[in-house]
Design a protein around this motif. Structure first.
Motif, short mmCIF file in Angstrom:
data_model
loop_
_atom_site.label_atom_id
_atom_site.label_comp_id
_atom_site.label_asym_id
_atom_site.label_seq_id
_atom_site.Cartn_x
_atom_site.Cartn_y
_atom_site.Cartn_z
N ARG A 85 -8.00 3.24 13.66
CA ARG A 85 -7.84 1.96 12.98
C ARG A 85 -8.24 2.08 11.51
NH1 ARG A 85 -11.09 -2.00 14.21
NH2 ARG A 85 -9.60 -3.64 13.68
N GLU A 86 -9.33 2.76 11.24
CA GLU A 86 -9.77 2.92 9.86
C GLU A 86 -8.83 3.82 9.07
OE1 GLU A 86 -13.91 3.74 9.40
OE2 GLU A 86 -14.53 2.03 10.63
N ARG A 87 -8.26 4.84 9.72
CA ARG A 87 -7.27 5.67 9.05
C ARG A 87 -6.05 4.85 8.65
NH1 ARG A 87 -2.60 8.77 9.66
NH2 ARG A 87 -2.14 7.69 11.60
N ARG A 88 -5.62 3.95 9.53
CA ARG A 88 -4.46 3.11 9.22
C ARG A 88 -4.76 2.15 8.06
NH1 ARG A 88 -1.81 1.83 15.26
NH2 ARG A 88 -1.83 4.01 15.93
N ALA A 89 -5.98 1.67 7.99
CA ALA A 89 -6.37 0.82 6.85
C ALA A 89 -6.30 1.62 5.55
CB ALA A 89 -7.77 0.26 7.06
N ARG A 90 -6.74 2.88 5.59
CA ARG A 90 -6.65 3.72 4.39
C ARG A 90 -5.20 4.00 4.02
NH1 ARG A 90 -10.80 6.46 7.14
NH2 ARG A 90 -9.42 8.21 7.67
N LEU A 91 -4.34 4.24 5.04
CA LEU A 91 -2.91 4.44 4.76
C LEU A 91 -2.31 3.23 4.07
CD1 LEU A 91 -1.25 6.13 7.90
CD2 LEU A 91 -1.69 7.15 5.66
N PHE A 92 -2.68 2.04 4.54
CA PHE A 92 -2.18 0.82 3.91
C PHE A 92 -2.52 0.80 2.43
CE2 PHE A 92 -3.66 -3.32 2.36
CZ PHE A 92 -2.46 -4.00 2.28
N VAL A 93 -3.79 1.06 2.10
CA VAL A 93 -4.22 1.02 0.69
C VAL A 93 -3.45 2.07 -0.12
CG1 VAL A 93 -6.15 1.36 -0.89
CG2 VAL A 93 -6.50 0.12 1.24
N GLU A 94 -3.38 3.29 0.38
CA GLU A 94 -2.70 4.36 -0.35
C GLU A 94 -1.22 4.06 -0.54
OE1 GLU A 94 -4.20 8.63 0.19
OE2 GLU A 94 -4.50 7.72 2.17
N ALA A 95 -0.58 3.46 0.47
CA ALA A 95 0.86 3.20 0.38
C ALA A 95 1.21 2.24 -0.74
CB ALA A 95 1.37 2.67 1.72
N THR A 96 0.32 1.31 -1.07
CA THR A 96 0.60 0.38 -2.16
C THR A 96 0.67 1.08 -3.51
OG1 THR A 96 -1.75 -0.16 -2.53
CG2 THR A 96 -0.56 -1.50 -0.92
N ARG A 97 0.23 2.32 -3.54
CA ARG A 97 0.27 3.11 -4.78
C ARG A 97 1.58 3.87 -4.93
NH1 ARG A 97 -4.19 7.87 -6.06
NH2 ARG A 97 -3.47 8.41 -8.17
N TYR A 98 2.38 3.94 -3.85
CA TYR A 98 3.58 4.79 -3.86
C TYR A 98 4.81 4.02 -3.37
CZ TYR A 98 0.09 8.46 -4.37
OH TYR A 98 -0.96 9.23 -4.81
N LEU A 99 5.12 2.92 -4.02
CA LEU A 99 6.27 2.10 -3.64
C LEU A 99 7.52 2.59 -4.38
CD1 LEU A 99 4.58 -1.42 -3.82
CD2 LEU A 99 4.87 0.03 -1.82
N ASN A 100 8.45 3.15 -3.65
CA ASN A 100 9.63 3.73 -4.29
C ASN A 100 10.95 3.42 -3.58
OD1 ASN A 100 8.59 5.49 -6.58
ND2 ASN A 100 7.31 6.20 -4.89
N ALA A 101 10.91 2.93 -2.35
CA ALA A 101 12.14 2.83 -1.54
C ALA A 101 12.88 1.52 -1.81
CB ALA A 101 11.79 2.96 -0.06
N TYR A 102 13.44 1.39 -3.00
CA TYR A 102 14.19 0.18 -3.34
C TYR A 102 15.69 0.41 -3.18
CZ TYR A 102 9.79 -1.63 -5.00
OH TYR A 102 8.49 -2.06 -5.05
N ALA A 103 16.43 -0.67 -2.90
CA ALA A 103 17.84 -0.57 -2.51
C ALA A 103 18.73 -0.12 -3.66
CB ALA A 103 18.32 -1.94 -2.00
N SER A 104 19.76 0.63 -3.31
CA SER A 104 20.84 1.00 -4.23
C SER A 104 20.33 1.64 -5.51
CB SER A 104 21.68 -0.25 -4.58
OG SER A 104 22.18 -0.86 -3.42
N GLN A 105 19.34 2.49 -5.39
CA GLN A 105 18.76 3.06 -6.59
C GLN A 105 18.87 4.59 -6.62
OE1 GLN A 105 18.42 -0.23 -8.26
NE2 GLN A 105 17.24 1.31 -9.31
N ALA A 106 19.83 5.15 -5.90
CA ALA A 106 19.93 6.61 -5.84
C ALA A 106 20.12 7.22 -7.22
CB ALA A 106 21.09 7.02 -4.92
N ARG A 107 20.80 6.50 -8.11
CA ARG A 107 21.04 7.05 -9.45
C ARG A 107 20.13 6.43 -10.50
NH1 ARG A 107 27.28 5.70 -9.28
NH2 ARG A 107 26.36 3.99 -8.12
N ASN A 108 19.08 5.76 -10.05
CA ASN A 108 18.16 5.11 -10.99
C ASN A 108 16.77 5.16 -10.37
OD1 ASN A 108 16.89 3.61 -12.90
ND2 ASN A 108 18.10 1.76 -12.64
N ALA A 109 15.90 5.97 -10.91
CA ALA A 109 14.60 6.25 -10.28
C ALA A 109 13.63 5.09 -10.46
CB ALA A 109 14.02 7.54 -10.84
N THR A 110 13.96 3.97 -9.87
CA THR A 110 13.10 2.79 -9.94
C THR A 110 11.84 3.01 -9.11
OG1 THR A 110 14.92 1.27 -10.31
CG2 THR A 110 12.93 0.34 -9.36
#
Length: 318
Positions: free
Chosen positions: A193-218
């Motif tokens: 449970r605590e590992r998953r809480a840490r994953l949540f925090v870390e994931a907010t630092r690496y948001l990259n999966a936005y739609a239709s952006q293959a040619r634009n590194a948003t």
């Protein structure tokens, strides 16, 4: 003091982006999402999608991750809270099973990402070529020139990897009766449970999966961040980067008064702590303090609710 909830608010710069857009009624002209005040926004649904994509990547590379944990895709989320991180953090709905156990309210919530200032947009002219014949279709794609997008994510630590079972006192007429007791059951060990809480925090630092952006590194990776490890269930800090100085200071006073920890990072100010240091400090404090745990025992989700015979059969097949 154990942490009851975690809030991460951030600002991320985006340039020439269409991080969340769609087709209009003509089908050949994409339109970016925009509020009436002229600010473009990214829906909360898209923000959650980007978050879970980041969680999935981090979980795959985490040496402490149990071998059977994974993030299911959004179209086929399972009920296996003990294994499927999307089922746990993101919740699910099983429509063909009646009753409370057929659904799970997500411990993770997200705000839309909204531009701090009114946005200026441009349109790209595209030519769609057919591989079947010589036909050509003209289309346009709307882009926002430059925005600083504020957003927030929140985790209810008490609900993370847990469920509540209710005890009822039957009435004289044989009905289910009145609710007289509650038992909290965890579906993963405390350290998971605590590992998953840490994953949540870390994931907010690496948001990259936005739609239709293959040619634009948003990217939604933060330029500024405010992280609150709270001793209460509170989302007030979600508006942190929309607050004025007075409101921010009074929020911090509230957090201080109840013994919560908070961390700020700003990569645009040489005198301020960096975003990296804010995340590192928050993760170290999270490891030291731990998250709240009210559970009396650990059980798989399907074993927790006796009514879910179909789920038990499925789990055995798996």
């Amino acid at each position: 003091m154990p942490i009851e909830s975690i809030l991460v608010a951030s600002v991320a710069p985006m340039e020439m982006h269409r991080a969340n857009s769609g087709q209009n009624e003509l089908g050949n002209a994409s339109a970016i999402k925009r509020r009436p005040d002229g600010r473009v926004y990214i829906s909360g649904q898209m923000q959650r999608h980007a978050l879970f994509e980041a969680i999935g990547r981090l979980n795959e590379s985490d040496p402490e991750a149990p071998d059977d944990t994974y993030v299911s895709n959004g179209d086929a989320t399972t009920f296996m809270v003990e294994k499927d991180l999307r089922a746990d953090l993101g919740g699910f709905m099983i429509t063909d099973i009646a009753g409370e156990p057929g659904r799970r309210t997500a411990p993770v919530s997200a705000t839309p990402a909204v531009a701090l200032e009114p946005s200026d947009t441009v349109r790209d002219l595209l030519l769609r070529l057919s591989t079947q014949d010589d036909s050509q279709n003209i289309a346009t794609m709307e882009l926002s020139q430059e925005d600083h997008m504020r957003s927030a994510f929140h985790l209810d630590c008490g609900s993370l990897s847990t469920s509540d079972r209710y005890e009822y006192k039957p009435t004289d007429d044989g009905e289910r009766g009145l609710h007289v007791g509650t038992e909290t059951v965890r579906h993963a060990p405390s350290e998971e449970r605590e590992r998953r809480a840490r994953l949540f925090v870390e994931a907010t630092r690496y948001l990259n999966a936005y739609a239709s952006q293959a040619r634009n590194a948003t990217t939604g990776e933060p330029q500024k961040v405010f992280i609150a490890l709270d001793t209460r269930l509170s989302r007030k800090g979600a508006r942190y980067f929309a607050m004025d100085d007075t409101e921010q200071e009074r929020l911090k006073s509230e957090l201080d008064e109840r013994g919560a920890a908070y961390f700020e990072g700003d990569d645009t100010d040489a005198e301020a702590p960096s975003v990296r240091s804010a995340y590192e400090s928050a993760l170290n404090t999270l490891s030291d303090e731990g998250i709240v745990d009210r559970a009396q025992q650990t059980m798989d989700y399907a074993d927790t609710f006796e009514a879910l015979d179909d789920l038990e059969d499925f789990a055995e097949v798996e």
